[in-house]
Design an enzyme around this catalytic site. Structure first.
Site, PDB file in Angstrom:
ATOM      1  N   LYS A 207      14.884  50.488 -11.248  1.00 51.65           N
ATOM      2  CA  LYS A 207      13.845  50.731 -12.265  1.00 51.65           C
ATOM      3  C   LYS A 207      14.472  51.283 -13.546  1.00 51.65           C
ATOM      4  O   LYS A 207      14.144  50.859 -14.659  1.00 51.65           O
ATOM      5  CB  LYS A 207      12.802  51.709 -11.704  1.00 51.65           C
ATOM      6  CG  LYS A 207      11.928  52.396 -12.725  1.00 51.65           C
ATOM      7  CD  LYS A 207      10.974  51.459 -13.447  1.00 51.65           C
ATOM      8  CE  LYS A 207      10.368  52.146 -14.659  1.00 51.65           C
ATOM      9  NZ  LYS A 207       9.480  51.308 -15.434  1.00 51.65           N
ATOM     10  N   CYS A 261       9.010  55.256 -21.791  1.00 50.87           N
ATOM     11  CA  CYS A 261       9.933  54.668 -20.805  1.00 50.87           C
ATOM     12  C   CYS A 261      11.303  54.373 -21.421  1.00 50.87           C
ATOM     13  O   CYS A 261      12.292  55.008 -21.082  1.00 50.87           O
ATOM     14  CB  CYS A 261       9.339  53.393 -20.216  1.00 50.87           C
ATOM     15  SG  CYS A 261       7.973  53.712 -19.091  1.00 50.87           S
TER      16      CYS A 261
HETATM   17  N1  LIG Z   1       2.451  54.454 -18.901  1.00 46.52           N
HETATM   18  C1  LIG Z   1       3.262  53.427 -18.700  1.00 46.52           C
HETATM   19  O1  LIG Z   1       3.184  52.410 -19.361  1.00 46.52           O
HETATM   20  C2  LIG Z   1       4.297  53.474 -17.584  1.00 46.52           C
HETATM   21  C3  LIG Z   1       4.905  52.275 -17.194  1.00 46.52           C
HETATM   22  C4  LIG Z   1       5.805  52.305 -16.133  1.00 46.52           C
HETATM   23  C5  LIG Z   1       6.092  53.519 -15.504  1.00 46.52           C
HETATM   24  N2  LIG Z   1       5.499  54.672 -15.931  1.00 46.52           N
HETATM   25  C6  LIG Z   1       5.813  55.922 -15.231  1.00 46.52           C
HETATM   26  O2  LIG Z   1       4.658  56.314 -14.489  1.00 46.52           O
HETATM   27  C7  LIG Z   1       4.604  57.738 -14.403  1.00 46.52           C
HETATM   28  C8  LIG Z   1       3.244  58.219 -14.889  1.00 46.52           C
HETATM   29  O3  LIG Z   1       3.148  57.916 -16.268  1.00 46.52           O
HETATM   30  P1  LIG Z   1       1.754  57.960 -17.051  1.00 46.52           P
HETATM   31  O4  LIG Z   1       1.984  57.231 -18.335  1.00 46.52           O
HETATM   32  O5  LIG Z   1       0.652  57.524 -16.149  1.00 46.52           O
HETATM   33  O6  LIG Z   1       1.611  59.533 -17.323  1.00 46.52           O
HETATM   34  P2  LIG Z   1       0.305  60.291 -17.840  1.00 46.52           P
HETATM   35  O7  LIG Z   1       0.791  61.499 -18.542  1.00 46.52           O
HETATM   36  O8  LIG Z   1      -0.625  59.338 -18.520  1.00 46.52           O
HETATM   37  O9  LIG Z   1      -0.429  60.730 -16.489  1.00 46.52           O
HETATM   38  C9  LIG Z   1       0.078  61.687 -15.626  1.00 46.52           C
HETATM   39  C10 LIG Z   1      -1.074  62.465 -15.048  1.00 46.52           C
HETATM   40  O10 LIG Z   1      -0.573  63.330 -14.026  1.00 46.52           O
HETATM   41  C11 LIG Z   1      -1.284  64.547 -14.083  1.00 46.52           C
HETATM   42  N3  LIG Z   1      -0.500  65.568 -13.365  1.00 46.52           N
HETATM   43  C12 LIG Z   1       0.645  66.181 -13.748  1.00 46.52           C
HETATM   44  N4  LIG Z   1       1.068  67.013 -12.778  1.00 46.52           N
HETATM   45  C13 LIG Z   1       0.174  66.913 -11.757  1.00 46.52           C
HETATM   46  C14 LIG Z   1       0.079  67.508 -10.481  1.00 46.52           C
HETATM   47  N5  LIG Z   1       0.993  68.368 -10.032  1.00 46.52           N
HETATM   48  N6  LIG Z   1      -0.977  67.185  -9.707  1.00 46.52           N
HETATM   49  C15 LIG Z   1      -1.924  66.309 -10.142  1.00 46.52           C
HETATM   50  N7  LIG Z   1      -1.868  65.705 -11.337  1.00 46.52           N
HETATM   51  C16 LIG Z   1      -0.833  65.994 -12.136  1.00 46.52           C
HETATM   52  C17 LIG Z   1      -1.485  64.806 -15.560  1.00 46.52           C
HETATM   53  O11 LIG Z   1      -2.553  65.699 -15.780  1.00 46.52           O
HETATM   54  C18 LIG Z   1      -1.767  63.376 -16.078  1.00 46.52           C
HETATM   55  O12 LIG Z   1      -3.166  63.101 -16.093  1.00 46.52           O
HETATM   56  C19 LIG Z   1       5.781  58.269 -15.231  1.00 46.52           C
HETATM   57  O13 LIG Z   1       6.872  58.511 -14.376  1.00 46.52           O
HETATM   58  C20 LIG Z   1       6.104  57.103 -16.154  1.00 46.52           C
HETATM   59  O14 LIG Z   1       7.440  57.112 -16.560  1.00 46.52           O
HETATM   60  C21 LIG Z   1       4.596  54.675 -16.951  1.00 46.52           C
END
Ligand SMILES: NC(=O)c1ccc[n+]([C@@H]2O[C@H](COP(=O)([O-])OP(=O)(O)OC[C@H]3O[C@@H](n4cnc5c(N)ncnc54)[C@H](O)[C@@H]3O)[C@@H](O)[C@H]2O)c1
Length: 401
Positions: A207, A261
C-alpha cells in the site's frame, strides 16, 4: 471458520462511513463507532456529513442494518478506519499511530474469541502486529484466539462507492483462518475486483509503495516542468509525446502534491530506514518545492501587492477536501509574499477558505490575474473565459487555446 454476521467499523470518516454503507448493503449488520460525537449525532439524525456522490442515497437505503455509537460494540469482525496522519514534531516526519492504537485498545474491551480485526488504515510495516499485541493485552485473550489482518484501502474520493466494490483487495493475514474470514467479507462486497492474499507486512508495504510510486512519478513530472520552462517548451506536450512509448507513463505536473495519502505515506517507509531512502526523500522535496517555484515565476511577471485569484483550493480536482492541499500552501505563500490573494473554490461552499475570500468564477475573472491551481469541472467548462484574462496555468488547463 466462524460466520460473520455483525461488523463494527471504528472510525467513520471519509473511509469508514462509505465502508459501513457498503457492508450494510451487502447484508451485514453494521455498527459504526467514532470518538467524534458530532459525527455520531449527525449520522443518527440521518445526515451524512461528507460530500461523496451517491453516499446519502445508499446510506438511506441501508438504514435498517446501520447504527452508530461512540464506543465499539461486540461484533464478529471489526474494522479500524481511523486516520494515520504525520507526526512532524521530530527531525523527520513519521506516522502518528495514536488513533490506531487507541482504536485497538477500545476494541480490546469487547473482543471475543474467534473475532477478526481488520486494520484498513494506511500504516507502516509492523503496525498490524502491534495492533494484535494491544488487542491481546487489553482483552486477556491469547494471540491465537482472535485474528488480525491488514487490508489497505485504495479508494479515491469521488468514486468511493464504486471503488469499494470494484477495486482488487489485498488481505495481509497473519493466519489462514483470518485470511478466510476477511475474504468471506470482501467476497460479499466485491462486484468486480478480486482478493489477493499475502502476509500483513507485505500488504502494509505494498500500500505504501503504491503512494510512494505516485509521489516519485509526480516529482519527475514536476522536475520536467522546471526543465521545460527553461527550454521554453510545453511540458504537457513533452509528457504526452513521451507517453506514446508503450512502456512509459509519466504523470502530470501541477502546483505540488496534496492530500492525506501521497505526500504523507512515503514517510511511513522512510522512517524505518533512515539514510536509505534518498529517492523518496528527493521526491518529497521536489514536490514540496513546487508551490514556491511557481510563486517565483509569478514574481517575474507580477509584483506584490497585486491581486491574484487562485482557481482551485482542494487537494485534487472535483472534491471538497482541503486537507494537506498544495493549492492552499501556494495561496498562503503568495499571501506571505505580499500579494492580495483571493480564491475561487466552487466545491467548498464557504465564503472564506483559510482566511481567503472565496469568489465565484465570474468575480474571480474580474480580479486582474488568476492562477489555475486545479482543473475543476467548472474551470474545464470555462476554459476560453479563463484564457481571456491575464493568467498563469501550471496544470495545463488552457493548452491549445
Ligand atoms: N480518505 C481517503 O481518500 C483515503 C484513501 C485511502 C486510504 N486512506 C486511509 O484511511 C484511513 C482513514 O482515513 P480517513 O480519510 O477516513 O480519515 P478521517 O479523518 O476522515 O476519519 C477518521 C475518523 O476516525 C475517528 N477516530 C479517530 N480515533 C478514533 C478512535 N480511537 N476511535 C474511534 N474513532 C476514531 C475520527 O474522529 C474520524 O472521524 C487513513 O489511514 C488514511 O490514510 C484514506
Amino acid at each position: 471458520m466462524p460466520e460473520i454476521r455483525k461488523i463494527c467499523v471504528v472510525g467513520v470518516g471519509y473511509i469508514g462511513l462509505p465502508t459501513c454503507v457498503v457492508l450494510a448493503r451487502a447484508g451485514f449488520e453494521v455498527c459504526g463507532a467514532d470518538i467524534n460525537e458530532r459525527i455520531i449525532a449527525s449520522l443518527n439524525d440521518g445526515i451524512v456529513p461528507i460530500d461523496e456522490p451517491g453516499l446519502q442515497a445508499e446510506f438511506d437505503a441501508a438504514q435498517e442494518r446501520l447504527r452508530f455509537t461512540k464506543d465499539p460494540e461486540a461484533a464478529d469482525a471489526f474494522y479500524i478506519c481511523v486516520s494515520t496522519p504525520l507526526d512532524t514534531s521530530g527531525a523527520e516526519p513519521k506516522a502518528k499511530l495514536d488513533y490506531v492504537f487507541s482504536a485497538a485498545a477500545a476494541i480490546s474491551k469487547v473482543l471475543q474469541k474467534g473475532n477478526l480485526v481488520i486494520l484498513e488504515s494506511t500504516s507502516p510495516p509492523g503496525t498490524t502486529r502491534r495492533v494484535a499485541e494491544i488487542l491481546a493485552e487489553g482483552s486477556g485473550l491469547q494471540r491465537d484466539e482472535f485474528h488480525t489482518v491488514h487490508c489497505p484501502e485504495r479508494v479515491i474520493p469521488g468514486r468511493m462507492l464504486t471503488e469499494l466494490r470494484e477495486n482488487d483487495r489485498l488481505i495481509g493475514a497473519q493466519d489462514e483462518i483470518g485470511a478466510e474470514m476477511a475474504k468471506s467479507i470482501y467476497d460479499r462486497v466485491l462486484t468486480k475486483g478480486s482478493v489477493k492474499i499475502t502476509d500483513d507486512v507485505t500488504a502494509e508495504t505494498a500500500k505504501i509503495a503504491e503512494n510512494a510510486f505516485r509521489d516519485v512519478n509526480i516529482a519527475f513530472a514536476n522536475e520536467l516542468s522546471v526543465i521545460c520552462q527553461g527550454l521554453g517548451i510545453d511540458v504537457f506536450q513533452v509528457v504526452e509525446l513521451a507517453n506514446c512509448h508503450p512502456r512509459v507513463n509519466i504523470h502530470s505536473p501541477g502546483v505540488g502534491v496534496g492530500g492525506h495519502c501521497i505526500p504523507v505515506v512515503p514517510w511511513f517507509l522512510c522512517q524505518l530506514f533512515p539514510g536509505q531512502t534518498p529517492l523518496m526523500h528527493a521526491s518529497r522535496a521536489v514536490n514540496d518545492a513546487k508551490p514556491g517555484w511557481i510563486a517565483d515565476r509569478i514574481g517575474e511577471i507580477l509584483a506584490p501587492p497585486a491581486e491574484i485569484c487562485v482557481l482551485g483550493m482542494t487537494y485534487k480536482p472535483d472534491v471538497d477536501d482541503l486537507r494537506d492541499s498544495a493549492a492552499v500552501a501556494f495561496a498562503q505563500l503568495l499571501d506571505k509574499r505580499g500579494y492580495h490573494v483571493t480564491v475561487c473554490e466552487p466545491n467548498v461552499k464557504q465564503e472564506e477558505i483559510f482566511g481567503f475570500r472565496n469568489l465565484s468564477l465570474d468575480e474571480a475573472l474580474k480580479t486582474g490575474f488568476v492562477v489555475v491551481a486545479l482543473a475543476h469541472r467548472e474551470f474545464r467548462e470555462n476554459r476560453a473565459r479563463i484564457a481571456a484574462v491575464p493568467h498563469y496555468d501550471p496544470v495545463g488547463l488552457l493548452r491549445g487555446l
